[in-house]
Design a protein around this motif. Sequence first.
Motif, PDB file in Angstrom:
ATOM      1  N   GLY A  64       0.841  -1.197   0.000  1.00 30.38           N
ATOM      2  CA  GLY A  64       0.000   0.000   0.000  1.00 30.38           C
ATOM      3  C   GLY A  64       0.869   1.237   0.000  1.00 30.38           C
ATOM      4  N   ALA A  65       0.301   2.367   0.414  1.00 34.05           N
ATOM      5  CA  ALA A  65       1.026   3.637   0.417  1.00 34.05           C
ATOM      6  C   ALA A  65       2.231   3.588   1.366  1.00 34.05           C
ATOM      7  N   PHE A  66       2.095   2.874   2.488  1.00 33.49           N
ATOM      8  CA  PHE A  66       3.183   2.834   3.472  1.00 33.49           C
ATOM      9  C   PHE A  66       4.421   2.156   2.902  1.00 33.49           C
ATOM     10  N   GLU A  67       4.221   1.078   2.128  1.00 36.72           N
ATOM     11  CA  GLU A  67       5.363   0.378   1.537  1.00 36.72           C
ATOM     12  C   GLU A  67       6.075   1.255   0.507  1.00 36.72           C
ATOM     13  N   ILE A  68       5.311   1.965  -0.321  1.00 33.19           N
ATOM     14  CA  ILE A  68       5.924   2.861  -1.307  1.00 33.19           C
ATOM     15  C   ILE A  68       6.638   4.009  -0.603  1.00 33.19           C
ATOM     16  N   PHE A  69       6.025   4.544   0.435  1.00 32.10           N
ATOM     17  CA  PHE A  69       6.666   5.585   1.243  1.00 32.10           C
ATOM     18  C   PHE A  69       8.040   5.114   1.727  1.00 32.10           C
ATOM     19  N   ASN A  70       8.120   3.883   2.173  1.00 33.11           N
ATOM     20  CA  ASN A  70       9.374   3.372   2.716  1.00 33.11           C
ATOM     21  C   ASN A  70      10.382   2.996   1.637  1.00 33.11           C
ATOM     22  N   VAL A  71       9.924   2.710   0.423  1.00 35.82           N
ATOM     23  CA  VAL A  71      10.874   2.567  -0.684  1.00 35.82           C
ATOM     24  C   VAL A  71      11.679   3.844  -0.832  1.00 35.82           C
ATOM     25  N   TRP A  72      10.990   4.993  -0.772  1.00 37.88           N
ATOM     26  CA  TRP A  72      11.657   6.282  -0.967  1.00 37.88           C
ATOM     27  C   TRP A  72      12.439   6.717   0.271  1.00 37.88           C
ATOM     28  N   THR A  73      11.911   6.459   1.458  1.00 35.24           N
ATOM     29  CA  THR A  73      12.660   6.862   2.651  1.00 35.24           C
ATOM     30  C   THR A  73      13.991   6.114   2.736  1.00 35.24           C
ATOM     31  N   ASN A  74      13.987   4.832   2.360  1.00 37.27           N
ATOM     32  CA  ASN A  74      15.242   4.090   2.365  1.00 37.27           C
ATOM     33  C   ASN A  74      16.195   4.585   1.283  1.00 37.27           C
ATOM     34  N   ASP A  75      15.646   5.049   0.172  1.00 36.21           N
ATOM     35  CA  ASP A  75      16.487   5.623  -0.880  1.00 36.21           C
ATOM     36  C   ASP A  75      17.101   6.941  -0.422  1.00 36.21           C
ATOM     37  N   ILE A  76      16.330   7.739   0.293  1.00 33.47           N
ATOM     38  CA  ILE A  76      16.794   9.050   0.762  1.00 33.47           C
ATOM     39  C   ILE A  76      17.817   8.922   1.881  1.00 33.47           C
ATOM     40  N   GLN A  77      17.619   7.952   2.775  1.00 34.37           N
ATOM     41  CA  GLN A  77      18.354   7.913   4.042  1.00 34.37           C
ATOM     42  C   GLN A  77      19.755   7.316   3.967  1.00 34.37           C
ATOM     43  N   SER A  78      20.283   7.102   2.793  1.00 30.19           N
ATOM     44  CA  SER A  78      21.622   6.534   2.695  1.00 30.19           C
ATOM     45  C   SER A  78      22.672   7.522   3.171  1.00 30.19           C
ATOM     46  N   LEU A  79      23.881   7.013   3.413  1.00 33.29           N
ATOM     47  CA  LEU A  79      24.981   7.881   3.805  1.00 33.29           C
ATOM     48  C   LEU A  79      25.252   8.939   2.735  1.00 33.29           C
ATOM     49  N   PHE A  80      25.182   8.507   1.473  1.00 25.60           N
ATOM     50  CA  PHE A  80      25.420   9.451   0.386  1.00 25.60           C
ATOM     51  C   PHE A  80      24.312  10.495   0.328  1.00 25.60           C
ATOM     52  N   GLY A 125       0.206  -4.867 -13.816  1.00 24.80           N
ATOM     53  CA  GLY A 125       0.963  -5.787 -12.987  1.00 24.80           C
ATOM     54  C   GLY A 125       2.278  -6.255 -13.576  1.00 24.80           C
ATOM     55  N   VAL A 126       2.846  -5.512 -14.535  1.00 21.12           N
ATOM     56  CA  VAL A 126       4.068  -5.964 -15.202  1.00 21.12           C
ATOM     57  C   VAL A 126       5.277  -5.180 -14.704  1.00 21.12           C
ATOM     58  N   PRO A 127       6.470  -5.807 -14.689  1.00 24.78           N
ATOM     59  CA  PRO A 127       7.693  -5.091 -14.303  1.00 24.78           C
ATOM     60  C   PRO A 127       8.186  -4.200 -15.436  1.00 24.78           C
ATOM     61  N   TYR A 128       9.194  -3.395 -15.124  1.00 28.36           N
ATOM     62  CA  TYR A 128       9.755  -2.443 -16.078  1.00 28.36           C
ATOM     63  C   TYR A 128      10.216  -3.105 -17.372  1.00 28.36           C
ATOM     64  N   TYR A 282      10.950   2.017 -11.910  1.00 27.62           N
ATOM     65  CA  TYR A 282      10.024   2.146 -10.793  1.00 27.62           C
ATOM     66  C   TYR A 282       8.880   1.135 -10.882  1.00 27.62           C
ATOM     67  N   GLY A 283       8.542   0.709 -12.093  1.00 28.19           N
ATOM     68  CA  GLY A 283       7.478  -0.282 -12.251  1.00 28.19           C
ATOM     69  C   GLY A 283       7.766  -1.588 -11.540  1.00 28.19           C
ATOM     70  N   ASP A 284       9.053  -1.895 -11.293  1.00 27.08           N
ATOM     71  CA  ASP A 284       9.398  -3.113 -10.557  1.00 27.08           C
ATOM     72  C   ASP A 284       8.841  -3.098  -9.136  1.00 27.08           C
ATOM     73  N   PHE A 285       8.551  -1.908  -8.614  1.00 27.61           N
ATOM     74  CA  PHE A 285       7.987  -1.767  -7.266  1.00 27.61           C
ATOM     75  C   PHE A 285       6.491  -1.470  -7.307  1.00 27.61           C
ATOM     76  N   SER A 286       6.077  -0.601  -8.228  1.00 32.92           N
ATOM     77  CA  SER A 286       4.663  -0.207  -8.245  1.00 32.92           C
ATOM     78  C   SER A 286       3.744  -1.362  -8.612  1.00 32.92           C
ATOM     79  N   ARG A 287       4.253  -2.409  -9.281  1.00 29.99           N
ATOM     80  CA  ARG A 287       3.408  -3.546  -9.647  1.00 29.99           C
ATOM     81  C   ARG A 287       2.936  -4.314  -8.415  1.00 29.99           C
ATOM     82  N   PHE A 288       3.576  -4.122  -7.269  1.00 29.25           N
ATOM     83  CA  PHE A 288       3.167  -4.806  -6.040  1.00 29.25           C
ATOM     84  C   PHE A 288       2.121  -4.013  -5.257  1.00 29.25           C
ATOM     85  N   VAL A 289       1.736  -2.833  -5.746  1.00 28.87           N
ATOM     86  CA  VAL A 289       0.791  -1.970  -5.046  1.00 28.87           C
ATOM     87  C   VAL A 289      -0.631  -2.327  -5.475  1.00 28.87           C
TER      88      VAL A 289
END
Length: 518
Positions: A64-80, A125-128, A282-289
């Motif tokens: 749902g929305a929470f899982e997609i939110f956390n895809v981006w938070t983990n992308d943002i929160q790296s050391l770089f 429902g298809v990947p990128y 991004y479709g590799d993730f959005s297909r699970f929503v």
Amino acid sequence: MSNDTTAAGGPAGPPTAPDPAPAPAPVPGPGAATGGPDLSVRDPDPGLYNEDLAPLPRAKRSWGAFEIFNVWTNDIQSLFGYTLAATLFISSGLNGWAVFAGIVLSGLIVMVLCDLVGRPSVRYGVPYAVLARASMGVRGTQFPTLIRGVTAMFWYGAQTYFASTAVALLITALFGPGPEGTFLGLSAVGWTAYIAVALFQLALFGKGMSWIGTFLNWAGPAVYAVMFGLMAAIWVMAGSDLLSELGTVFAGSGEPEGGTVAAFSAVVGTMTAYFAAVVVNYGDFSRFVRTERSMRIGNLLGLPVSLAVFSFLTLVITAGTSVLYGEALTNPADIVDRVDNVWLTVTAALTFFVATVGINLVANFVPPAYGLANLMPSRISARTGGLITAAVGFVIGALWVAFIEDIGISAFVDTLGAVLAPLYGIIVADLYLIRRGRLNLDALYSAAPDGEYHYAKGWNTRALAAFLLASVFSVTALWTPALADWSGFTWLFGALLGGALHILLMRRLRTPAPADHS
């Protein structure tokens, strides 16, 4: 369509004539249980189809929305990501409000890009790799997906090494530095940490996307909790001087070199480019929503909103280090190194590990796993593609300190990223401006010569020409010193040019109205 089956029970033949064969059963089964297009595929070609590439029915989606939110938070929160945001506040020459606005604007831009390219993967429902078949041809997707996979493999190995440095920091803090001596630039503790991180990531991927989603759901909030705690600790230690330092940052240092507009554009372009790799696949993730609405809400909260919160935390912590240590520290590891506290070191090390593994799974593990599966679906599954990715990445990470980081590998993978930029524009332009948002699922998995997406032996030469021409522009712009101030926008310019050229070259090609499976 060549893959339409003849209905059973046609005109009667001679008494001895056999009955017509029944139509093949749809694969993988019934369509969406909750409405929307039918997601079954009739008579798929084994060379284009396996369970990982098949349309994912809505009944099997758990995000749902929470899982997609956390895809981006983990992308943002790296050391770089932290270092990048902190550096923009310190060195851009703009006042803090302008930098803050530029970072949030970049989040809005990436949100719109992902809403566009993510929508068809939610709908069908298809990947990128499969989505790109509509524009590049059922075989033509192999070239760009392979480039995306190679890029991700290099960064997967590098990020695995970076994550292992956090684990090595934890081991050293608890048990000491261990034996002296190194092999390929890594100590015994370093090798122990590196192997442990590599095995952990592989085990997590082996559990499947549901486990990856669970890890991201836990990791994103946990890293934010630690960052809030670190901000509070820095604030207490810096006292009232912190507010004064923040005022200085927000006031700015006068007119930036090159002008305010160029500096602001550089902030927006740099942050947009930071997310570019994930945008393409991004479709590799959005297909699970489950629904498009969940995806859009997750993108909104995970990009502009999360970027705003993350940037605020970064700014406060960086300003606090300037008060405490007389210089603005933009690397979290340097901050921890200045604080002589074992438990803070342990907590920070675990946080760095979680954050780096999170972005590695999102940006660097899933794309090559699906990309390799797309090369030979009948022989390579996403799980097998993941094992290949892990093996190649392990070698790259193991050689990182001794060889690879000294030979300019960053420029190499950045160039591959610029090559990929036009693919996004081609996919989106083809889907929305040529096909009006409709796809033929059967044709995406059909190798029939008269199939809708077969083109010339499975390759759309027009799209390939647009891709190559726009990629040359992207790479040239990236390496042209005169365009250095606009290098952050190279990805966007390449995507726009790729889409425009695709529309121009496809104008004379008659595109039949696809069967939408509605």
